[in-house]
Design an enzyme around this catalytic site. Structure first.
Site, PDB file in Angstrom:
ATOM      1  N   GLY A   7      -3.148   7.608 -11.502  1.00 53.61           N
ATOM      2  CA  GLY A   7      -4.450   7.247 -10.943  1.00 53.61           C
ATOM      3  C   GLY A   7      -5.408   6.873 -12.052  1.00 53.61           C
ATOM      4  O   GLY A   7      -5.153   7.172 -13.224  1.00 53.61           O
ATOM      5  N   CYS A  61       2.040  10.714 -14.796  1.00 56.85           N
ATOM      6  CA  CYS A  61       0.817  10.174 -15.405  1.00 56.85           C
ATOM      7  C   CYS A  61      -0.397  11.056 -15.052  1.00 56.85           C
ATOM      8  O   CYS A  61      -0.488  12.167 -15.530  1.00 56.85           O
ATOM      9  CB  CYS A  61       0.633   8.712 -15.004  1.00 56.85           C
ATOM     10  SG  CYS A  61      -0.535   7.864 -16.060  1.00 56.85           S
ATOM     11  N   TYR A  62      -1.302  10.592 -14.177  1.00 58.55           N
ATOM     12  CA  TYR A  62      -2.435  11.442 -13.800  1.00 58.55           C
ATOM     13  C   TYR A  62      -1.920  12.769 -13.247  1.00 58.55           C
ATOM     14  O   TYR A  62      -2.466  13.842 -13.544  1.00 58.55           O
ATOM     15  CB  TYR A  62      -3.299  10.742 -12.748  1.00 58.55           C
ATOM     16  CG  TYR A  62      -4.523  11.535 -12.335  1.00 58.55           C
ATOM     17  CD1 TYR A  62      -5.730  11.402 -13.008  1.00 58.55           C
ATOM     18  CD2 TYR A  62      -4.461  12.437 -11.273  1.00 58.55           C
ATOM     19  CE1 TYR A  62      -6.845  12.134 -12.633  1.00 58.55           C
ATOM     20  CE2 TYR A  62      -5.570  13.187 -10.894  1.00 58.55           C
ATOM     21  CZ  TYR A  62      -6.759  13.024 -11.576  1.00 58.55           C
ATOM     22  OH  TYR A  62      -7.861  13.764 -11.206  1.00 58.55           O
ATOM     23  N   HIS A  75       5.960   6.269 -16.532  1.00 59.56           N
ATOM     24  CA  HIS A  75       6.137   5.831 -15.135  1.00 59.56           C
ATOM     25  C   HIS A  75       7.608   5.519 -14.860  1.00 59.56           C
ATOM     26  O   HIS A  75       8.039   4.379 -15.055  1.00 59.56           O
ATOM     27  CB  HIS A  75       5.291   4.580 -14.862  1.00 59.56           C
ATOM     28  CG  HIS A  75       3.833   4.857 -14.825  1.00 59.56           C
ATOM     29  ND1 HIS A  75       3.174   5.221 -13.673  1.00 59.56           N
ATOM     30  CD2 HIS A  75       2.897   4.854 -15.802  1.00 59.56           C
ATOM     31  CE1 HIS A  75       1.895   5.420 -13.933  1.00 59.56           C
ATOM     32  NE2 HIS A  75       1.699   5.201 -15.227  1.00 59.56           N
ATOM     33  N   SER A 120       4.001 -14.486  14.608  1.00 58.17           N
ATOM     34  CA  SER A 120       3.806 -15.648  13.728  1.00 58.17           C
ATOM     35  C   SER A 120       5.133 -16.346  13.470  1.00 58.17           C
ATOM     36  O   SER A 120       5.156 -17.461  12.968  1.00 58.17           O
ATOM     37  CB  SER A 120       3.210 -15.190  12.403  1.00 58.17           C
ATOM     38  OG  SER A 120       4.173 -14.420  11.697  1.00 58.17           O
ATOM     39  N   GLY A 121       6.234 -15.643  13.786  1.00 53.48           N
ATOM     40  CA  GLY A 121       7.553 -16.206  13.479  1.00 53.48           C
ATOM     41  C   GLY A 121       8.066 -15.694  12.149  1.00 53.48           C
ATOM     42  O   GLY A 121       9.195 -15.962  11.767  1.00 53.48           O
ATOM     43  N   GLY A 122       7.229 -14.935  11.437  1.00 47.75           N
ATOM     44  CA  GLY A 122       7.677 -14.300  10.201  1.00 47.75           C
ATOM     45  C   GLY A 122       8.541 -13.093  10.546  1.00 47.75           C
ATOM     46  O   GLY A 122       8.592 -12.667  11.706  1.00 47.75           O
ATOM     47  N   ASP A 143       8.191  -9.917   9.892  1.00 44.07           N
ATOM     48  CA  ASP A 143       7.545  -8.678  10.341  1.00 44.07           C
ATOM     49  C   ASP A 143       7.169  -8.742  11.820  1.00 44.07           C
ATOM     50  O   ASP A 143       7.529  -7.863  12.607  1.00 44.07           O
ATOM     51  CB  ASP A 143       6.276  -8.389   9.512  1.00 44.07           C
ATOM     52  CG  ASP A 143       6.567  -8.339   8.029  1.00 44.07           C
ATOM     53  OD1 ASP A 143       7.747  -8.170   7.678  1.00 44.07           O
ATOM     54  OD2 ASP A 143       5.623  -8.480   7.231  1.00 44.07           O
ATOM     55  N   SER A 144       6.439  -9.802  12.193  1.00 45.39           N
ATOM     56  CA  SER A 144       6.002  -9.852  13.592  1.00 45.39           C
ATOM     57  C   SER A 144       7.181 -10.104  14.524  1.00 45.39           C
ATOM     58  O   SER A 144       7.204  -9.599  15.646  1.00 45.39           O
ATOM     59  CB  SER A 144       4.914 -10.907  13.793  1.00 45.39           C
ATOM     60  OG  SER A 144       5.394 -12.183  13.468  1.00 45.39           O
ATOM     61  N   LYS A 183       9.322  -4.347   3.115  1.00 47.11           N
ATOM     62  CA  LYS A 183       9.892  -5.618   3.561  1.00 47.11           C
ATOM     63  C   LYS A 183      11.417  -5.587   3.666  1.00 47.11           C
ATOM     64  O   LYS A 183      11.986  -6.005   4.663  1.00 47.11           O
ATOM     65  CB  LYS A 183       9.445  -6.692   2.567  1.00 47.11           C
ATOM     66  CG  LYS A 183       9.676  -8.090   2.992  1.00 47.11           C
ATOM     67  CD  LYS A 183       8.832  -8.466   4.178  1.00 47.11           C
ATOM     68  CE  LYS A 183       7.956  -9.628   3.957  1.00 47.11           C
ATOM     69  NZ  LYS A 183       6.965  -9.797   5.015  1.00 47.11           N
ATOM     70  N   GLU A 196       8.884   4.965 -12.133  1.00 38.56           N
ATOM     71  CA  GLU A 196       8.976   4.047 -10.987  1.00 38.56           C
ATOM     72  C   GLU A 196       8.914   2.576 -11.399  1.00 38.56           C
ATOM     73  O   GLU A 196       9.255   1.695 -10.616  1.00 38.56           O
ATOM     74  CB  GLU A 196       7.862   4.361  -9.974  1.00 38.56           C
ATOM     75  CG  GLU A 196       6.436   4.015 -10.382  1.00 38.56           C
ATOM     76  CD  GLU A 196       5.755   5.072 -11.242  1.00 38.56           C
ATOM     77  OE1 GLU A 196       6.456   5.886 -11.870  1.00 38.56           O
ATOM     78  OE2 GLU A 196       4.510   5.066 -11.323  1.00 38.56           O
TER      79      GLU A 196
END
Ligand code: XMP
Length: 517
Positions: free
Chosen positions: A62, A89-90, A176, A230-232, A234-235, A373, A178
Site C-alpha cells: 500500500g 511490503c506494507y 512482491h 455487448s457481444g464481448g 463478459d456480457s 478474465k 506476486e
C-alpha cells in the site's frame, strides 16, 4: 470437495496496485482467494466464514507509511486468529510495527529488481535459491524486530527483507512475490498455501457455475431481468448464465451507442441468432452523440456514456417490466474504478462508475464480479459459448468514444473505424491475433502535415495500440514486425485521405493504461 465452502485465502487490501495480482496468483494454484478491505470488521469476517473455509490471510502492499497516525490499521482479530498471516511490503512493515519492531523511511529506497539473500530457507521461503531475484517497490524499511521474530532474508538496502514469528505462523516479506519479475514468486505462494496454511488445491472455475446459477435464481426468482449485452466475452457469459435460469424472462439488450467498431452490431446479431438468448438491438446513436457535444474530458465522457446507457436500459426495462439488471462486470473492473478504499482511482470503467444515484432497478446483479478474465473464458467454454466470442478481444464499454482523444464526431468515428479495421486485417493476415490482448487504433487530436502525391496534406495522426497482457492489470506493448507496421501504416494513409500520419504506441502499462482515455 466442499463446493459450498472452498478453502480460501483472504487478501487484505491496503491500497496496493498489485492487490489483484496476489489474488490471481493464489487462484492459479487452484485455491480460492478474495480481496477484502484492510479494516474488515469482525462481523464482515464472520459473514465471509459462512461461505468460505478461510485458511489464512495475506496483507497487501500500500502507499502509506505505517508510522503515520492516519495509516491503515488491521483488525487485531486477524493477528490473534491463530490462522497463518503473510504480510507483503506494507503488510510486512505493518506486522513488524504492530509487534513492536522499528520501521522508518529509508535513505536508500528500493524500486525495481533487487537480489534477496535468503538467510534461512524455511516456511514461505522453503526451497528458494540462496540468492534470488525479487521485485521491490518501497520507501520505508523494517530496521528492527521484536524478540519473538527472526530474520529470514535481507537485501543490500533492507536488513530485514523477510521474517517470521518464532511461535506463530506469521510471516513478512518486503518484496512482491506476486509480480512476475520476482523469480521464485510462485514458490513463495505455494509454500504459504500448502505448507503453512494446509490448503487443498481444489478450487476450479467449473465448480463455480452451479453456485452462480443458484445465486442468480435466489435473487431474481420469477422476476424479469434485462442484461446489457455487448457481444464481448463478459456480457455474453453473463447473458448465457442468465438465459439458463430465467429463460424468456431475460431480455438481452444491445445498445448501439454509435461507438461500435465496423459492422460490430451486425456481427453480434449473427453470433447470437438461433441461440437461447433473446437479443434486442436498440439504436441510440443520435442521443449519445448529442450528449457528447463539446465534451473532451475522458472521465466526463465515461460518466455521460455510462449515465445515458443506464437511461436506455431503464426505458427498455420498463417496456418489459423488468426489475433486475444483470451486468458482466468482472473483478478488475471494480478495483480500477476505485473499489478499493485506499487505491487511487485510475479510470471509471463505465459499467461500474457511471450509474446514476437514483437507479430504477430493484437490484443490479453482477454474476462475474469476483472472476478474472481468463476465469470467465474458462466458464464460457463450459457453457459452450462459440470460440469466436471466447477469444474476442476486450472492448471498453464506452467504445470508440474513449479512443478518440478530445471531441467525438461522426467524421472522426468513421475515420477511426476504418483505421481500426485495417490494423486488425493486417494482424490477422500475419496470424498474430492469438498472442495479443488487444490491437486497436486511436484517433489522436493532433493534426500533422504530410505529402500525398505532389501536394501538401494536413490530416489526423492515428496511433496504433497493440498489447500483450494476462489480466489487463499490467501490459506490454507488442513488438510487431516492422513489415506489419509498414503495411498497416501505408494502407491507413492511402485508404483514409484524412489521415496524414501513423504512430506506434510503445508504452507499457504501467505507466500508461491500455486505452488512451
Ligand atoms: P485500461 O485502459 O484501464 O484498460 O488499462 C484495461 C482493460 O479494460 C478495458 N476497459 C474497459 N472495459 N468498460 C469496460 O468494460 C470500460 O469502461 C473500460 N475501459 C477500459 C480495456 O479495453 C482493457 O482491456
Amino acid at each position: 470437495m466442499d463446493i459450498v465452502r472452498p478453502d480460501a485465502i483472504l487478501v487484505l487490501d491496503f491500497g496496493g496496485q498489485y492487490c489483484h495480482l496476489i489474488a490471481r496468483r493464489i487462484r492459479e494454484q487452484s485455491v480460492y482467494s478474495e480481496i477484502v478491505p484492510h479494516d474488515i470488521s469482525s462481523r464482515e469476517l464472520g459473514r465471509c466464514k459462512e461461505s468460505l473455509n478461510i485458511k489464512g490471510f495475506i496483507l497487501s502492499g500500500g502507499p502509506e507509511s505505517v508510522y503515520k497516525k492516519t495509516s491503515p490499521k488491521i483488525n487485531s482479530e486477524i493477528l490473534n486468529s491463530e490462522l497463518p498471516v503473510l504480510g507483503l511490503c506494507y503488510g510486512h512493515q505493518l506486522i513488524a510495527k504492530v509487534y513492536g519492531g522499528f520501521v522508518e523511511s529509508a535513505d536508500r529506497k528500493e524500486f525495481g529488481i533487487a537480489s534477496a539473500l535468503i538467510d534461512r530457507p524455511v516456511g514461505v521461503l522453503k526451497g528458494l535459491k540462496a540468492r534470488t531475484q525479487v521485485w521491490m517497490s518501497h520507501g520505508d524499511t523494517v530496521f528492527e524486530l521484536s524478540e519473538d521474530f527472526e530474520v529470514l532474508a535481507h537485501t543490500k538496502n533492507s536488513p530485514i527483507a523477510a521474517f517470521r514469528h518464532r511461535y506463530k505462523p506469521i510471516y513478512g516479506i518486503q518484496w512482491h512475490p506476486e509480480v512476475i519479475h520476482t523469480e521464485e514468486g510462485d514458490q513463495v505462494f505455494r509454500n504459504f498455501l500448502f505448507e503453512v496454511c494446509g490448503c487443498i488445491a481444489n478450487w476450479k472455475i467449473e465448480n463455480v457455475t452451479q453456485k452462480l446459477e443458484d445465486e442468480m435464481r435466489g435473487r431474481v426468482g420469477r422476476g424479469r431481468a434485462v442484461i446489457a449485452l455487448s457481444g464481448g466475452i463478459d456480457s455474453s457469459t453473463a447473458a448465457i448464465l442468465g438465459a439458463r435460469i430465467l429463460g424468456r424472462n431475460l431480455s438481452a439488450i444491445l445498445v448501439d451507442h454509435g461507438f461500435m467498431r465496423e459492422n460490430e452490431t451486425q456481427n453480434v446479431q449473427k453470433l447470437f441468432k438461433g441461440s437461447e438468448i433473446d437479443l434486442i438491438v436498440v439504436d441510440a446513436k443520435r442521443r449519445f452523440l448529442d450528449r457528447l457535444v463539446g465534451v473532451v474530458d475522458p472521465e466526463e465522457k465515461r460518466r455521460i456514456i455510462g449515465e445515458e446507457f443506464i437511461k436506455v436500459f431503464e426505458e427498455e426495462a420498463q417496456k418489459r417490466e423488468a426489475e433486475f439488471l444483470i451486468q458482466g462486470t468482472i473483478y478488475p473492473d471494480r478495483i480500477e474504478s476505485g473499489f478499493g478504499k485506499l487505491s487511487s482511482k485510475i479510470k471509471s470503467h463505465h459499467n461500474v462508475a457511471g450509474l446514476p444515484k437514483k437507479i430504477k432497478f430493484k437490484e443490479i446483479i453482477e454474476p462475474l464480479a469476483n472472476l478474472y478474465k481468463d476465469e470467465v473464458r474458462q466458464l464460457a467454454r463450459g457453457l459452450d459459448l462459440p470460440e469466436e466470442i471466447i477469444n474476442r478481444q476486450p472492448f471498453p464499454g464506452p467504445g470508440l468514444a474513449v479512443r478518440i482523444v478530445g471531441q467525438v464526431t461522426e467524421e472522426k468515428l468513421a475515420i477511426l473505424r476504418k483505421a481500426d479495421r485495417i490494423l486488425n486485417e493486417e494482424v490477422l493476415r500475419a496470424s498474430l491475433e492469438k498472442d495479443l490482448w488487444q490491437s486497436f487504433a486511436v484517433l489522436t487530436n493532433t493534426m500533422s502535415t504530410g505529402v500525398k502525391g505532389d501536394s501538401r496534406s494536413y490530416g489526423y495522426v492515428v496511433a496504433l495500440r497493440v498489447v500483450e497482457s494476462r489480466e489487463a492489470m499490467t501490459a506490454a506493448f507488442t513488438k510487431l514486425p516492422y513489415e506489419v507496421l509498414e503495411k498497416t501504416s501505408s494502407r491507413i494513409t492511402n485508404e483514409i485521405p484524412k489521415v496524414s500520419r501513423v504512430v506506434y504506441d510503445i508504452t507499457n502499462k504501467p505507466p500508461a493504461t491500455i486505452e488512451w482515455e
